[in-house]
Design a protein around this motif. Structure first.
Motif: not given
Lengths: 298, 228
Positions: A261-287
């Motif tokens: 997002t504009d606020a961060y870049v995040a990495f997780g082994s699984e999507y579960r690791a990312l679900v509590n990040l702020p604004g994840i609903e509108d983040a660009k998510v990719w493998e």
């Protein structure tokens, strides 16, 4: 398996929450590897000062009187902040080498987990939740960090075998996978003068990147070389003082999900690791693609 | 309509309710909210039922599905619709590795991209991917159809048996024993039906290239030793 996470903040207002966010991400990955856990966090760069994160099997005796003993050995103005089995020693950067030598003589059982002007590393055997609580990681502030929860394959379940591995100043690496040419590479790196502490394959990957960056490569270029020189399965997340990188081997069977997002870049082994990040609903998510280097720099 | 909020309800309660459905009668539609990347959502259903999942799922969603229509309004983790027998699974976003692996029947539609090993060892399923697919897709695929509107990665159809592969874009490389084949009238007819089943109306079957097995690796021959 192993679970790995990483968070690189672009929005400075999130920095006070870095420890909390990374801790939540890592705890979510607990069932990917319950042997040991660790985290590396990059805080504020302190001018002309360097931090040594040390670890001791007997912290009460080893850390007692350490500043005074270091002073007698020629390390002026060392300050020490103990945190459970770890402690962060801060000295002026021109005294890093003398501090290392003094520590080896004064406290032979103490291990240096990492050094740098911004980075601190905490890792222990145990569940992520317990390890993170022990070091009060949730209270930590910083610009970026990486974490790992381990299911051991290539070396014993020990504090030193836990990730992240740091083999150079302000450099660290977490790894999901297993390398098959690490013994050979370890010999070559040792010959080049890089010091390795364990028999662990992931430490060799960290040392390899340290060696490449010492030749003048930036993080992105070092990761590109790794694709040619490292054989085996890997998804790596790597931190440097100002950078954050991700690379997967060409087979890419070790999972990886990224979000930006504009606020961060995040990495997780699984999507579960990312679900509590702020604004994840509108983040660009990719493998992340196989054999493709991703890196960001502040 | 039963709604299962996975933020407050255990996954097992959802899957048990889905397993208790009438196998041959009509069933109410199910909705699943807050999946938050959970594993094994809506696995092992054997009943005609519509299940809508509002968000992204983790490993093995819709595995072993029979009869059900399962829609994921998000991305799917590794192994979506693995070993599906019948029914329909629609992923509105991207799917991770080995989507539709070993599936025997039914239709898997991925509206985004699928990553590596899509349709590995597929045994009769139809898979339609609107985006691209990653490397080693349709590895050892035995039967069924894989339709890709975008591009395919390296080693497509390596050690392929009788599955048919249709790719509209480019193929980075073909795997061992996989070759380009002629599109005959029967293939146009098949592709027309598959595209219609997947709800795709703006793409013509003539735009695709067919790939299939060269059938040279079926039986061991010492001359093929290097290819094994």
């Amino acid at each position: 398996m192993c679970g790995i996470v990483g968070l690189f903040l672009k929005d400075k207002s999130l920095e006070p929450q870095l420890g909390t966010l990374l801790s939540e991400m890592l705890v979510t990955m607990t069932d990917r590897g319950p042997d040991s856990a660790g985290i590396a966090i990059y805080g504020a760069d302190q001018n002309d000062l360097v931090k040594l994160t040390i670890q001791s099997p007997a912290p009460e005796t080893d850390f007692a009187g350490l500043t005074e003993d270091l002073r007698k050995a020629g390390v002026t103005n060392a300050s020490i902040l103990p945190k459970s089995t770890h402690a962060v020693i801060t000295v002026s950067s021109d005294q890093l080498d003398v501090t290392r030598t003094a520590l080896e003589e004064l406290r032979p059982d103490v291990r240096i987990m990492g050094t740098g002007s911004a980075m601190e590393i905490y890792k222990e055997v145990g569940l992520p939740k317990d390890v993170l609580e022990r070091f009060k990681i949730s209270d930590m502030t910083g610009t970026h960090g990486i974490g790992h929860t381990r299911m051991a394959t290539e070396s014993a379940v020990t504090t030193l075998g836990a990730h992240p591995f740091s083999t150079g100043s302000d450099q660290c690496l977490v790894h999901n996978g297993s390398l098959s040419n690490h013994n050979n590479l370890r010999r070559e790196l040792t010959r080049e003068g890089i010091r390795l502490e364990t028999q662990n394959d992931s430490e060799v990957a960290a040392a390899y990147l340290t060696g490449e960056m010492a030749k003048g490569k930036n993080l992105g270029e070092a990761l590109t070389s790794a694709l040619d020189d490292l054989d085996g399965f890997f998804t790596f997340v790597v931190g440097t003082k100002s950078g954050f990188g991700v690379v997967r081997d060409p087979i890419a069977c070790k999972p990886a999900v990224m979000a930006e997002t504009d606020a961060y870049v995040a990495f997780g082994s699984e999507y579960r690791a990312l679900v509590n990040l702020p604004g994840i609903e509108d983040a660009k998510v990719w493998e992340p693609e196989p054999a493709t280097v991703y890196f960001w720099e502040h | 309509m039963p709604v299962f909020d996975l933020a407050t309800t255990e996954l097992r309660a959802l899957n048990q309710a889905l397993h208790a459905l009438d196998k041959s009668g009509a069933n109410e539609d199910f909705e699943v909210t807050n999946p938050r990347g959970s594993h094994a959502v809506a696995v092992g259903i054997d009943a005609p039922v519509n299940v809508t999942i509002d968000g992204s799922v983790g490993y093995y969603c819709a595995g072993m599905n029979e009869q059900a229509t399962i829609t994921v309004k998000g991305n799917a983790g590794p192994g979506v619709a693995e070993n599906m027998m019948s029914g329909k699974v629609v992923i509105k976003g991207d799917a991770s590795q080995y989507a539709g692996a070993t599936a025997h029947g039914g239709l898997l539609v991925i509206e985004g991209n699928a990553s590596s090993r899509c349709g590995i060892s597929m045994k009769g399923v139809d898979i339609v991917v609107k985006g691209n697919i990653g490397h080693m897709s349709a590895f050892m695929a035995q039967s069924g159809n894989l339709v890709v509107l975008g591009d395919a990665g390296d080693a497509l159809g390596d050690s392929l048996y009788e599955a048919r592969l249709f790719v509209r874009g480019t193929v980075k490389s073909l795997g061992a024993d996989c070759e380009k084949k002629e599109m005959r009238a029967e293939h146009i007819e098949l592709l027309t039906k598959l595209l219609a089943d997947a709800g795709i109306t703006d793409v013509k079957p003539e735009e695709f290239t067919r790939y299939g097995s060269a059938r040279t690796l079926y039986n061991f021959s010492v001359d093929n030793f290097d290819a094994y």
